[in-house]
Each structure stands twice: as C-alpha cells, then as structure tokens.
Design an enzyme around this catalytic site. Structure first.
Site, PDB file in Angstrom:
ATOM      1  N   GLU A  76       3.040  13.266   1.984  1.00 27.90           N
ATOM      2  CA  GLU A  76       3.147  12.233   3.027  1.00 27.90           C
ATOM      3  C   GLU A  76       1.784  11.732   3.490  1.00 27.90           C
ATOM      4  O   GLU A  76       1.595  10.531   3.685  1.00 27.90           O
ATOM      5  CB  GLU A  76       3.916  12.781   4.237  1.00 27.90           C
ATOM      6  CG  GLU A  76       4.043  11.752   5.354  1.00 27.90           C
ATOM      7  CD  GLU A  76       4.603  12.361   6.632  1.00 27.90           C
ATOM      8  OE1 GLU A  76       4.770  11.607   7.596  1.00 27.90           O
ATOM      9  OE2 GLU A  76       4.853  13.577   6.655  1.00 27.90           O
ATOM     10  N   ASP A  77       0.833  12.652   3.657  1.00 31.67           N
ATOM     11  CA  ASP A  77      -0.411  12.300   4.336  1.00 31.67           C
ATOM     12  C   ASP A  77      -1.627  12.177   3.427  1.00 31.67           C
ATOM     13  O   ASP A  77      -2.737  11.938   3.906  1.00 31.67           O
ATOM     14  CB  ASP A  77      -0.722  13.350   5.423  1.00 31.67           C
ATOM     15  CG  ASP A  77       0.323  13.322   6.530  1.00 31.67           C
ATOM     16  OD1 ASP A  77       0.879  12.237   6.779  1.00 31.67           O
ATOM     17  OD2 ASP A  77       0.587  14.375   7.121  1.00 31.67           O
TER      18      ASP A  77
END
Length: 704
Positions: A76-77
C-alpha cells in the site's frame, strides 16, 4: 525499535524450527521498500511494521505471520508489488499480506463507504485464514499507541471511533481481551478526553485514600484458599477507565455510586479447584445476587471459560472475582492465538472454527450498502450475550434483547426463513418476545412461510436482519418487475402500430438500462414515464397517441403482495371490491387509493393508474365508526358480532362518550367489500348498536 537479530531471536526462542532466512529477507525487504518514509511522530516508517511484528512475537506466532507483519504495509505505502512479495516470500505470505493490506483511499467515496469496503475485504480474507485478523489487530493496536502524534483531531477521532466500533469487538470475539482492553482505553481517551481524565483522577484518589487496598484484598483471598489447601495465584487491579465509564452510563450513576471498581483474578490448577474456591469465597463473603456466571460449563461464543462472581468484601466494598485455570487464563488473554494447531502444508488454523466469522461472511453477501454492512457487522460483534437452548439441549448464544426470530436464524438461515411461531419453555409466545438467559426455545416452522418485513422491527442480530432484508429486497425487485411488465403491456397496447421483434432490445439500448427486467422495474417505480418508454419503443409515437384515458392503462394486482409492489393507502384503507386507483410515486411502490379519496386530488392525473384487484386478492383493513348504547354488555355484543363474522379486530379506540352512547373507531380485517357489508348489516341489526358505518377517507393534512 527492535533490531533485526533481536526480532529473529525472539521468534527462535519459542520456535527453534522457524525459517530464519524468511524473517531476515522480510526485514531487509521492508526496510528498503519504506526507505526514508517518516511517521507522524518523526520516527522512520519502518519502525511501525517492526513494532507490529514484535507485538505478535509476544503471542508466539509462526514465522509466516511475523513475516506478514513486517511486510503488511509495503504494497500500500511503497512501490513494492504483490508479484514481488510472492516471488520473494511465497504464495502463503503474499496471500496474508494482501488480506491485511488496507484499501487505498478513494476520495469520491464517503467515510462509511471506505470503512465498509475495507471491512468487507478484511472479513473475506479473515475467513480464509484468521492470522490476517491477528496481524490487523496488532497493526491497529500499535497505531492506537501512537495516535496522539497525528496532528488532525478529526482524523484521530475517526480512527478511534473505528477502533471502538470494529477492532475492539473483533478482538473480544476471538478472546483477545488484552488487545481489546488496551484499544478501548486508548480510543476512549481520544473520544471522551474529559471523562477519561476525570475517571483516572478518581482512581488515583481512591488509591491514595485506601492505601494499597488491592494488595490487602489479594493477600486475604490467597490466605483464605491456602488455609484449605488450595494453592492459587491471585492478581487484583482497578477496572479500566472505559469499563467504568460504560457502567456509569448504562446504570445512570456517578463514580461515587459505582461500588465495584476493583476486580480480582484467581488462577488455579484444575476445574475442580475452581468450583471449590468459588464455594469458599461465597462462604466467606456475601455474594451479590445476579452477578454469578459459570462460563466453564457454558463457555462464551469465542471459547472463553471462567467463573465470574461478585461479593461484598469485609472492607465494605463490592469486588468482582474471576476464577479460572492457567490454561483458561492463557486463552482469556490471547484467545485463538493461545492454542495453535499446525496443519499439513504449513497452514495454521485455530482449534475450533469460529461460527461468528461464518455469520459475518454471510452478512457480507446480504448487505446492499456500506451503512447496512457496518450496521450488521457491529450487531454481530456486540459483547453482551445471553444463552438459550434448543429442545435437544444445543446451546445458542445471542445478544441481549434477541427474539425467537434471531434464535431461528442463529440455528440455520432456512429455519429463520420458515419461522411461523415459537415456544419458550413450552409456552407459545409472540415472535417479538425477548429471550431470557437459560430459556429453552422451540421454533415452529412451515415450508410455506416466508420472512416478513415486520420482523425488522424486533430482530436484534445482524444475521437475522440481513437475511430478512435480502429476502424483502429480492421479493420487492421480483414484484416490481412483474408490475412493470403489466404497465409495459398497457403501454404497448396504446402504440399506433404493432412492434417489431427487435423493438424491445432497441428501447433498452436507447434508455441505457442493462436488461429487460431493469426496464420493467424502472417503469413500475415511475423512474421512466409512459411517454419515455413509448418514444424508446417507437420514436414519434408519444405525440401521435397523446394522453390516454386511464381505463386504457388498467393493471391487475393479482399475485402481488401488499406492502411490496404496492401499498394500501392508510387515508382510505381500500379493500378488495373497492374501485381503486394507483398513484405512481418515483422510486417507491405504487400507492393504492379508493376512487373517492381526497388525496387523489393532490396527485397529477398523469400519475394515476387504474387498478384491478384480480381473483383471489388478499383482504385488507377497514375502519368503522360504531355507536353503541351506554349499557352493560354492549361492547361485548359488538365484539361477538365481529367474531361471528370472522372479522379480526386490529384496533379499537373510544373516540367519544356521553350519557347515552359511546362512539368507537374500530379497525378490522376483512376479506373484501362483500364481507364488510355483511359485517355492517350484522352490527346494524343488533339492538345494542345505534349505528355502524364505514369511515370516510381522511383528507390530507394541510401544512401549517
């Protein structure tokens, strides 16, 4: 932050066979992926997944779960991809990481939609492997520990509310009470800071005023049991601030009125000693009535086992005591994480399959909106439970306030759908009757029964409400399609020429609907007008035909259910046999009125539809104005006539009384107009009744 070797050593200390290379690769991969990213408190972002992994090592979890914790934010990051994770760490870790990964924020969606979609994906992944839930709970716990560093108050409160509503109950449901308690405390501090500070101050004052009271009481309990040859570990503490606040709000009392702010835990060797200790404690101090619970013989739904009681201690305080074995205590602290079973192929699952998880996954299939999903999920995770039994002795756990309908759906969805009645402890009761702790419930079923929309007013569980809503929604859609086809046939009959074989398909394309059923549904709901449908079927026909007399659009209601495809207006309460007119309301069921109803005057005539009842139409309710003589037995005469005519009384209201007569408004169930006329004739023939008339339609209320 844990160093690489420290984290690996922790895992090897409880699992010498763990894949050390896997853990080292995950550590290095995550550190490189997160790079120079920073958290809100200024720490390297990489510290967060390592701390999450550290939390999970306290639970002695396997190497795949620890690696998942280290990697859980990389997709996600960072620029890392699922393919890279699978290639480097295998499909099992990749699947777990995908299950834990939070969805990217979609700005076009509302907060509830984002939360619901995140929860939907999370629950589906959790149902396949509960390790997803363990990593997610550790992730949320560490985020709550560092919540104070987020500068935006609105964001802090949103995270705290989500934690209180979803993640703390999830931790409770798998028996991880340490996680639940800490998350609740941290969320409570953010959501109700003044209440939190006030309770903490009061607890500090209590400690100062009473000295080390907790230690004295703990020592006394240990001495009492030791004198009888029972070796026990006794721990005591003040209750957590959120627990105290919840009791204060539920009981509507102040802190000073709350007497049981201390809790003690007695840990023993076996079940027999637990019951012996209970007897000794009750013999030494008076028990508080209604506060004893035996979760050893009847465990909670999450497998929690313990004896709970409350006594009035000699120091003039009420204390709560939990009595359990060491094994029960480990499971109470860490739930499913306390007893893992290694399965063939390396997959780890809890020893006991959690039924509530299956219920949540079933709710996913039934919820039609984000708000519905969140509502039902929160219901399914509420903590206050009761225990009821089937006639065969099977234990069913339900939330407080649950009814036989909830009980039936808890046993099986098909049983809930076919419920027609219930017996509680051998006595027939209404379906809305709340079940009490220890009740035996027998469900009466019929294959001809269907879920009723009225059940929504008293169903308490998410599973029951989701199942009822799903059925009502499907039935409404099917009946709307059937009604729309009747409207469609009436529209086609007005066209100036016969339609070609491809006209319907072309109309669907022009109106931009997906298929014929959606077209019929939009016609029934009034989303598409007759003129729009005409023009789509045969361009230019609407102007050529013009407005049609309503008789040309007469539609039969045969086979349709009142309250689903159409509603009987309460202003005039039509019954089969009345001349009726329908009013098409946008995106709502057709509203049926008698032709004389004054409400029709406010509706545009182009929205009117002539309706016919059709053979075998169900009856309805009729409102009567009955004047009886003010004499003993007159009301009984009226009730006797109604009963003899097979008319069930729905409501009876005394509207006016004087010295000689009483006027009643009576609502009764009738089959049709002919049945109503027979009832009125019977009432008028009785000497005790001065007059009986059907009430006139009520005019619409004027705006003030």
């Amino acid at each position: 932050m844990l160093r690489q070797y420290e984290l690996v050593d922790r895992v090897l200390s409880y699992d010498p066979t763990a894949d050390e290379a896997l853990l080292n690769r995950a550590y290095v991969f995550s550190m490189a992926a997160h790079g120079s990213q920073k958290r809100a408190n200024g720490d390297p972002y990489f510290s967060h997944p390592i701390e999450v992994a550290g939390i999970l090592t306290d639970l002695n979890l396997d190497d795949e779960t620890i690696a998942t914790a280290i990697l859980h934010d990389t997709i996600e990051d960072t620029l890392a991809t699922p393919e890279q994770v699978e290639k480097s760490f295998g499909p099992a870790v990749a699947r777990l990481v995908d299950g834990v990964t939070k969805l990217s924020k979609i700005e076009a969606q509302s907060e509830s939609q984002r939360a619901a979609e995140n929860l939907r994906k999370f629950l589906l992944a959790m149902s396949d492997d509960i390790r997803v839930l363990l990593v997610k709970l550790a992730d949320r716990l560490h985020n709550m520990r560092t919540l104070k560093y987020i500068p935006a108050e609105a964001k802090r409160r949103r995270i705290a509310r989500e934690t209180m509503d979803i993640y703390a109950p999830l931790a409770e449901r798998i028996g991880m009470y340490e996680f639940m308690t800490e998350m609740q405390t941290l969320a409570f501090r953010e959501l109700e800071p003044e209440a939190y500070d006030s309770i903490v101050r009061r607890l500090d004052q209590l400690k100062e005023g009473g000295g080390d009271r907790v230690a004295r009481i703990s020592s006394g309990i240990r001495l009492l049991l030791g004198q009888k040859g029972i070796k026990a570990e006794v721990e005591g503490r003040e209750k957590h601030p959120y627990s105290i606040w919840r009791k204060m709000t539920e009981r509507h009392i102040s802190f000073e009125q709350l007497s049981d702010v201390m809790a003690f835990r007695v840990v023993l060797e076996d079940d027999e000693q637990c019951y012996r200790a209970l007897g000794l404690l009750h013999g030494r101090w008076p028990m508080v009535p209604g506060r004893f619970k035996d979760y050893i013989s009847t465990p909670k739904r999450n497998g929690y086992r313990s004896l709970h009681t409350a006594v009035i201690h000699s120091e003039r305080v009420r204390i709560e005591i939990q009595i359990r074995t060491a094994k029960m205590h480990a499971e109470a602290e860490y739930g499913v994480a306390a007893h893992w079973a290694y399965k063939q192929g390396g997959t780890i699952q809890p020893d006991v399959k959690s039924r509530w998880i299956r219920d949540l996954v079933e709710i996913l299939d039934h919820a039609s909106s984000a708000e519905e999903l969140l509502e039902h999920t929160r219901m399914a995770m509420y903590q206050d439970r009761i225990f009821a039994f089937t006639p065969k002795g099977e234990l069913i756990q339900l939330p407080k306030g649950a009814t036989p309908v909830d009980f039936a759906y808890a046993v099986h969805t098909d049983l809930g759908d076919q419920t027609v009645g219930a017996k509680i402890n051998g006595r027939v009761v209404p379906l809305r009757t709340p079940i009490k702790n220890g009740d035996q419930v027998q469900i009466l079923r019929s294959a001809a029964q269907e879920p009723q929309a009225a059940w929504m007013s008293f169903a308490a569980t998410g599973k029951a409400r989701a199942s009822i809503r799903r059925f009502v929604r499907q039935k409404e859609q099917a009946e709307m399609v059937a009604l729309g086809r009747r409207f469609y046939d009436a529209i086609v009959a007005r066209l100036p020429a016969q339609l070609g074989p491809n006209a319907l398909d072309e109309a669907i394309r022009r109106l931009k609907v997906t298929d014929a059923d959606r077209l019929m549904e939009q016609i029934a709901r009034g989303i598409l007008t007759d003129e729009q449908v005409m023009e789509a079927l045969m361009p230019g026909s609407a102007k050529q035909v013009g407005a049609a007399p309503r008789a040309a659009r007469a539609v039969s209601m045969k086979g349709l259910t009142p309250g689903v495809a159409f509603t009987l207006a309460q202003c005039c309460t039509p019954v089969p046999g009345d001349r009726i007119v329908g009013v098409r309301l946008t995106d709502r069921p057709v509203e049926v009125h008698v032709i004389e109803c004054p409400v029709l005057q406010a509706a545009p005539e182009e929205d009117w539809v002539d309706l016919a009842w059709g053979d075998g139409s169900e009856g309805g309710t009729a409102r009567l104005n009955v004047i009886v003589r003010n004499e003993p037995g007159s009301l009984g005469v009226m009730a006797g006539i109604l009963g003899a005519q097979g008319a069930n009384i729905v409501n009876l209201t005394l509207s006016q009384r004087d010295q000689s007569f009483h006027t009643f408004h009576v609502v009764i169930e009738v089959h049709d107009v002919a049945h109503l006329m027979r009832i009125l004739a019977g009432l008028r023939a009785a000497d005790a009744i001065a007059s009986a008339e059907r009430m006139e339609p009520q005019p619409p209320l004027l705006a003030a």
